[in-house]
Scaffold this motif. Structure first.
Motif, PDB file in Angstrom:
ATOM      1  N   ALA A 463       0.723  -0.884  -0.058  1.00  0.00           N
ATOM      2  CA  ALA A 463       0.150   0.115   0.085  1.00  0.00           C
ATOM      3  C   ALA A 463       0.909   1.290  -0.003  1.00  0.00           C
ATOM      4  CB  ALA A 463      -0.986  -0.154   1.167  1.00  0.00           C
ATOM      5  N   VAL A 464       1.932   1.369   0.968  1.00  0.00           N
ATOM      6  CA  VAL A 464       2.573   2.495   0.988  1.00  0.00           C
ATOM      7  C   VAL A 464       3.490   2.645  -0.177  1.00  0.00           C
ATOM      8  CG1 VAL A 464       4.597   1.572   2.176  1.00  0.00           C
ATOM      9  CG2 VAL A 464       3.971   3.659   2.679  1.00  0.00           C
ATOM     10  N   MET A 465       3.967   1.638  -0.826  1.00  0.00           N
ATOM     11  CA  MET A 465       4.618   1.763  -2.233  1.00  0.00           C
ATOM     12  C   MET A 465       3.861   2.328  -3.197  1.00  0.00           C
ATOM     13  SD  MET A 465       7.637  -1.430  -2.152  1.00  0.00           S
ATOM     14  CE  MET A 465       6.531  -2.867  -2.003  1.00  0.00           C
ATOM     15  N   ALA A 466       2.576   1.734  -3.303  1.00  0.00           N
ATOM     16  CA  ALA A 466       1.757   2.451  -4.140  1.00  0.00           C
ATOM     17  C   ALA A 466       1.446   3.680  -4.139  1.00  0.00           C
ATOM     18  CB  ALA A 466       0.535   1.399  -4.138  1.00  0.00           C
ATOM     19  N   LEU A 467       1.162   4.142  -2.930  1.00  0.00           N
ATOM     20  CA  LEU A 467       0.801   5.757  -2.664  1.00  0.00           C
ATOM     21  C   LEU A 467       1.949   6.415  -2.811  1.00  0.00           C
ATOM     22  CD1 LEU A 467      -0.914   7.681  -1.756  1.00  0.00           C
ATOM     23  CD2 LEU A 467      -0.507   7.380   0.559  1.00  0.00           C
ATOM     24  N   PHE A 468       3.213   6.097  -2.592  1.00  0.00           N
ATOM     25  CA  PHE A 468       4.561   6.553  -3.008  1.00  0.00           C
ATOM     26  C   PHE A 468       4.520   6.974  -4.225  1.00  0.00           C
ATOM     27  CE2 PHE A 468       6.928   5.802   1.352  1.00  0.00           C
ATOM     28  CZ  PHE A 468       6.248   6.765   1.762  1.00  0.00           C
ATOM     29  N   LYS A 469       4.268   5.777  -5.178  1.00  0.00           N
ATOM     30  CA  LYS A 469       4.290   5.923  -6.650  1.00  0.00           C
ATOM     31  C   LYS A 469       3.485   6.808  -7.266  1.00  0.00           C
ATOM     32  CE  LYS A 469       4.837   3.052 -10.657  1.00  0.00           C
ATOM     33  NZ  LYS A 469       3.541   3.702 -11.507  1.00  0.00           N
ATOM     34  N   GLU A 470       2.267   7.032  -6.861  1.00  0.00           N
ATOM     35  CA  GLU A 470       1.293   7.694  -7.203  1.00  0.00           C
ATOM     36  C   GLU A 470       1.403   9.299  -6.949  1.00  0.00           C
ATOM     37  OE1 GLU A 470      -3.644   8.834  -6.113  1.00  0.00           O
ATOM     38  OE2 GLU A 470      -2.994   6.895  -5.869  1.00  0.00           O
ATOM     39  N   ILE A 471       2.214   9.592  -5.968  1.00  0.00           N
ATOM     40  CA  ILE A 471       2.303  11.269  -5.530  1.00  0.00           C
ATOM     41  C   ILE A 471       3.549  11.338  -6.354  1.00  0.00           C
ATOM     42  CG2 ILE A 471       3.138  12.843  -3.791  1.00  0.00           C
ATOM     43  CD1 ILE A 471       1.659  10.894  -1.770  1.00  0.00           C
ATOM     44  N   GLY A 472       4.483  10.387  -6.613  1.00  0.00           N
ATOM     45  CA  GLY A 472       5.777  10.798  -7.289  1.00  0.00           C
ATOM     46  C   GLY A 472       5.440  10.939  -8.831  1.00  0.00           C
ATOM     47  N   ASP A 473       4.526   9.996  -9.299  1.00  0.00           N
ATOM     48  CA  ASP A 473       4.001  10.172 -10.888  1.00  0.00           C
ATOM     49  C   ASP A 473       3.399  11.422 -11.121  1.00  0.00           C
ATOM     50  OD1 ASP A 473       5.173   7.494 -11.054  1.00  0.00           O
ATOM     51  OD2 ASP A 473       3.012   6.651 -11.215  1.00  0.00           O
ATOM     52  N   PHE A 474       2.426  11.744 -10.017  1.00  0.00           N
ATOM     53  CA  PHE A 474       1.985  13.157 -10.171  1.00  0.00           C
ATOM     54  C   PHE A 474       2.943  14.354 -10.276  1.00  0.00           C
ATOM     55  CE2 PHE A 474       0.438  17.288  -8.450  1.00  0.00           C
ATOM     56  CZ  PHE A 474      -0.753  17.488  -8.961  1.00  0.00           C
ATOM     57  N   CYS A 475       4.095  14.211  -9.479  1.00  0.00           N
ATOM     58  CA  CYS A 475       5.038  15.112  -9.401  1.00  0.00           C
ATOM     59  C   CYS A 475       5.642  15.098 -10.730  1.00  0.00           C
ATOM     60  CB  CYS A 475       6.007  14.923  -8.493  1.00  0.00           C
ATOM     61  SG  CYS A 475       5.213  15.406  -6.654  1.00  0.00           S
ATOM     62  N   MET A 484       2.988  24.935 -12.135  1.00  0.00           N
ATOM     63  CA  MET A 484       3.078  23.963 -11.171  1.00  0.00           C
ATOM     64  C   MET A 484       4.344  23.591 -10.391  1.00  0.00           C
ATOM     65  SD  MET A 484       0.038  22.655 -10.381  1.00  0.00           S
ATOM     66  CE  MET A 484       0.249  21.216  -9.744  1.00  0.00           C
ATOM     67  N   SER A 485       5.319  24.342 -10.868  1.00  0.00           N
ATOM     68  CA  SER A 485       6.408  23.908 -10.317  1.00  0.00           C
ATOM     69  C   SER A 485       6.844  24.125  -8.759  1.00  0.00           C
ATOM     70  CB  SER A 485       7.762  24.656 -11.020  1.00  0.00           C
ATOM     71  OG  SER A 485       7.434  26.139 -10.849  1.00  0.00           O
ATOM     72  N   GLY A 486       6.134  25.192  -8.404  1.00  0.00           N
ATOM     73  CA  GLY A 486       6.420  25.481  -6.936  1.00  0.00           C
ATOM     74  C   GLY A 486       5.697  24.374  -5.833  1.00  0.00           C
ATOM     75  N   PHE A 487       4.537  23.932  -6.438  1.00  0.00           N
ATOM     76  CA  PHE A 487       3.729  22.935  -5.968  1.00  0.00           C
ATOM     77  C   PHE A 487       4.580  21.509  -5.943  1.00  0.00           C
ATOM     78  CE2 PHE A 487       0.583  26.063  -7.670  1.00  0.00           C
ATOM     79  CZ  PHE A 487       0.248  26.650  -6.439  1.00  0.00           C
ATOM     80  N   THR A 488       4.958  21.035  -6.997  1.00  0.00           N
ATOM     81  CA  THR A 488       5.575  19.933  -7.188  1.00  0.00           C
ATOM     82  C   THR A 488       6.889  19.638  -6.468  1.00  0.00           C
ATOM     83  OG1 THR A 488       6.276  20.405  -9.505  1.00  0.00           O
ATOM     84  CG2 THR A 488       4.219  19.521  -9.392  1.00  0.00           C
TER      85      THR A 488
END
Length: 598
Positions: A463-475, A484-488
């Motif tokens: 679960a944690v690896m999937a969430l880390f990947k989702e957030i990383g992919d968004f960035c 979006m650079s300031g946010f990412t």
């Protein structure tokens, strides 16, 4: 007297624009939840909150509940009438199955509605909140006869429900419980024992109360492996659903509490009460966890809700209260002083509250959407992913949002200055009410231990690896977007801190478990900041994209979203580095001092 306005526009933005709720029309109940219906439901929930529930919040706190010599409990003036109005509107069954009288709408819509109702009157809304949790447990683990016998009247609100876990000698460690269940020839059980801290355990708002009680069957194994769950109604229920004679359960006392005075928190005495097993013998904890997990999500929502109403009142006061002059020159020269909202420190407090609330609202609704996917999707992989995410997010939502909700209530009280310490302004009530959310349904230290000790390593960290990947992919997907650079960049820094901290636990907690315990609360809040930052980044993405097209009728709303998100990234997200540094110091200085030295 405090005021409340349901944040309907903000909720619609999250549901429609950020989460894209229409994309889930393939799930049962979602096709019926058209944009027009959702807006209508939220608008009506707002009216119920503002006009019926909120006016009773302060008086309910002042009046409290009263227990009579016959062990009956009277709730504050107006509570029963307000509860009846709630039931008549069908709010109890908004997301419940249609076969038992519910409306079958998405749980995420129920969550949005619940935020408003809790903001308006937390103590009153605990009565239906406990009932909905009891319904969920019966639906998940009860047999068909039990579902048909109890659930329709509970959905209608004519009967309410409770959960009975805690005993005088045991709280979180349920393996120590002593309440016993003796099998009877007719298949029922005689339940004897005492439960404490039972919210909504006795009251005058419904015709019957369906208690769900954890007990140990005679001869069952010690510890949690020997716990079973029972339905113990206040009044016996006939096969035809009729209410019969009084059962052997009574309110022995009302707890005298710091807050939530309008809710009857009871000592419940079971004296050979007739109970009925739910599910299998010695499997009660699994059944109760259905109720506990739903309750923990609900308590996280309580933290958000109290924070929202406290924030709204702090804003109102800051605009009206005049004191001092702006550091950059008078802003209200026609008056003897400026409104305190011009002062940077007041702005710091208000912007922090706003950023936590808006991020928390998206967090709560996103989690609720995962629950809908987990329970309604026909795609097994989607259900598994959503269920994994709920397990991971539940302790974070409960722990972080209740800690932040209390912090927000205290900060809002501080904006009022001395007036915040005076009961008539209502800020004290928000502080007192918010405090319990950090304690019940598993104190927040337990949530942090659950996150680090159970949820992180579960299924090999899936679960944690999937969430880390989702957030990383968004960035990564938005890395080249200048807007979006300031946010990412800020989000990626927070994500890196979370990943590094998780890795530190893997390397340092196996040989020395105290390292996990010592860093668990810091990790829970670090992770919470990353999730809240992810929510703000997603909201910023929507706002930027719409503003880039030009001609948006809600330009000011979207620009305010971006300002709030930038504040979160600039002022709050950097705390992840502090949390990471504390985690990496380990447990030595925390555990070195001998117990006798304290």
């Amino acid at each position: 007297m405090p005021v409340f306005k349901a944040p309907v526009e903000d909720t619609l933005f999250v549901l429609n624009d950020v989460l894209g709720i229409e994309k889930y029309n393939n799930l049962p109940g979602f096709a019926d939840a058209s944009p027009d219906l959702i807006e209508a439901v939220l608008t009506e929930a707002g009216k119920l909150s503002e006009e019926i529930l909120a006016p009773l919040n302060l008086s309910g706190d002042q009046e409290g509940c009263v227990r009579s010599e016959d062990a009956s409990v009277k709730t504050p003036k107006g509570f029963k009438q307000a509860y009846d109005t709630y039931c008549e509107g069908g709010w109890m069954g908004l997301s419940m199955p249609e076969e038992f009288g519910g409306q079958g709408l998405p749980y995420v819509l129920h969550t949005a509605v619940s935020e408003y109702l809790i903001s308006a009157n937390l103590a009153l809304m605990m009565y239906p909140g406990l009932t909905q949790g009891a319904i969920a447990a019966i639906l998940a683990h009860g047999d068909q006869a039990q579902k048909e016998k109890y659930v329709p009247n509970m959905i209608a609100g004519t009967w309410t429900g409770t959960m009975n876990l805690t005993e005088p000698h045991c709280g979180t460690d349920l393996g120590l419980l002593r309440t016993k269940a003796v099998p009877q020839a007719d298949g029922s059980y005689k339940i004897s024992g005492q439960k404490i801290f039972i919210s909504a355990g006795e009251h005058d708002m419904s015709d019957n109360i369906i208690h769900l009680v954890l007990a140990r069957i005679e001869g069952a194994p010690e510890g949690t492996k020997g716990i079973s769950l029972f339905i113990v109604p206040k009044y016996m229920v006939g096969d035809d659903g009729s209410v019969g004679e009084r059962n052997g359960v009574a309110c022995g006392a009302l707890e005298h509490k710091m807050g939530i005075h309008g809710n009857a928190t009871c000592v419940m005495n079971y004296d050979d009460a007739t109970g009925f097993l739910i599910g299998k013998e010695n499997k009660g904890l699994a059944a109760m966890f259905v109720m506990m997990n739903e309750a923990r999500l609900g308590v996280g929502l309580q933290g958000l809700s109290v924070g929202e109403v406290a924030y709204q009142n702090a804003v109102m006061y800051a605009k009206e209260r005049i004191q001092g002059r702006s550091l950059s020159g008078p802003k209200a020269p026609e008056q003897k002083a400026d409104p305190i909202i011009v002062h940077p420190d007041i702005r710091r407090a208000l912007m922090t509250m706003r950023a936590i609330n808006e991020g928390g609202r998206a967090f709560a609704l996103w989690t609720a959407l995962q629950s809908d996917i987990a329970h309604r999707s026909e795609d097994e992989a989607a259900r598994q992913t959503a269920d994994d995410l709920i397990g991971l997010l539940t302790p974070i939502l409960k722990g972080v949002m209740t800690d932040k909700g209390f912090d927000t209530a205290v900060a809002a009280q501080q904006v009022y200055g001395g007036h915040g310490y005076i009961e008539e302004h209502g800020m004290s009530q928000f502080v007192r009410d918010a405090r319990i959310t950090q304690i019940y349904e598993g104190a927040n230290g337990i949530q942090a231990l659950d996150l680090v000790g159970r949820k992180l390593p579960a299924n090999g960290g899936r679960a944690v690896m999937a969430l880390f990947k989702e957030i990383g992919d968004f960035c990564e997907a938005n890395r080249e977007d200048e807007a979006m650079s300031g946010f990412t960049k800020a989000l990626k820094k927070g994500l890196n801190d979370a990943q590094a901290s998780a890795m530190w636990f893997m390397q340092n907690a196996m040989a020395k478990p105290d390292n996990a315990g010592a860093g668990s609360t810091d990790f829970m809040h670090l992770f919470g900041l990353v999730v809240l930052g992810y929510m703000h980044a997603r909201m910023a993405k929507v706002a930027n994209d719409e503003l880039a097209k030009g001609g948006s009728p809600r330009e000011d709303f979207l620009k305010n979203k971006l300002i709030t998100a930038r504040f979160f990234m600039d002022k709050l997200m950097p705390e992840t580095a502090l949390r990471k540094a504390r985690i990496e110091t380990g447990a030595d200085t925390m555990m070195e001092l001998a117990a006798e030295a304290f």
